[in-house]
Design a protein around this motif. Structure first.
Motif, PDB file in Angstrom:
ATOM      1  N   MET A   1      10.689  -9.979  -4.167  1.00 40.45           N
ATOM      2  CA  MET A   1       9.860  -8.834  -3.861  1.00 40.45           C
ATOM      3  C   MET A   1      10.764  -7.689  -3.397  1.00 40.45           C
ATOM      4  O   MET A   1      11.705  -7.907  -2.658  1.00 40.45           O
ATOM      5  N   THR A   2      10.444  -6.514  -3.815  1.00 42.66           N
ATOM      6  CA  THR A   2      11.246  -5.351  -3.427  1.00 42.66           C
ATOM      7  C   THR A   2      10.789  -4.823  -2.077  1.00 42.66           C
ATOM      8  O   THR A   2       9.720  -5.168  -1.581  1.00 42.66           O
ATOM      9  N   TYR A   3      11.599  -3.952  -1.502  1.00 41.37           N
ATOM     10  CA  TYR A   3      11.242  -3.336  -0.227  1.00 41.37           C
ATOM     11  C   TYR A   3       9.910  -2.611  -0.333  1.00 41.37           C
ATOM     12  O   TYR A   3       9.062  -2.724   0.549  1.00 41.37           O
ATOM     13  N   ALA A   4       9.725  -1.868  -1.403  1.00 40.44           N
ATOM     14  CA  ALA A   4       8.486  -1.099  -1.546  1.00 40.44           C
ATOM     15  C   ALA A   4       7.268  -2.019  -1.549  1.00 40.44           C
ATOM     16  O   ALA A   4       6.259  -1.719  -0.914  1.00 40.44           O
ATOM     17  N   ALA A   5       7.365  -3.124  -2.226  1.00 41.64           N
ATOM     18  CA  ALA A   5       6.250  -4.073  -2.265  1.00 41.64           C
ATOM     19  C   ALA A   5       6.030  -4.702  -0.888  1.00 41.64           C
ATOM     20  O   ALA A   5       4.888  -4.871  -0.452  1.00 41.64           O
ATOM     21  N   ASP A   6       7.124  -5.029  -0.193  1.00 38.27           N
ATOM     22  CA  ASP A   6       7.002  -5.577   1.166  1.00 38.27           C
ATOM     23  C   ASP A   6       6.331  -4.567   2.087  1.00 38.27           C
ATOM     24  O   ASP A   6       5.452  -4.911   2.870  1.00 38.27           O
ATOM     25  N   ARG A   7       6.744  -3.321   2.007  1.00 38.72           N
ATOM     26  CA  ARG A   7       6.182  -2.266   2.847  1.00 38.72           C
ATOM     27  C   ARG A   7       4.710  -2.058   2.537  1.00 38.72           C
ATOM     28  O   ARG A   7       3.881  -1.884   3.443  1.00 38.72           O
TER      29      ARG A   7
END
Length: 57
Positions: A1-7
């Motif tokens: 998962m990318t940072y954007a998805a985590d955020r």
């Protein structure tokens, strides 16, 4: 998962938890509106915490 998805998941869970909204309802918000809702929840939490502590915020 990318940072954007985590955020995004953090934002969805935060709003859903405090406002009892479904994930779909939160995801339907445009990013600026979702950000504003998150800011307001944070302000409310700070005021409530301050009043519980007996301090002025």
């Amino acid at each position: 998962m990318t940072y954007a998805a985590d955020r995004l998941w953090e934002e969805v869970v935060y709003v859903a938890y405090y406002l009892h909204w479904s994930a779909d309802s939160v995801l339907d918000l445009e990013h600026p509106a979702r950000g504003r809702v998150i800011e307001e929840i944070g302000r409310i939490n700070k005021r409530l915490s301050a009043s519980e502590d007996g301090s002025d915020a």
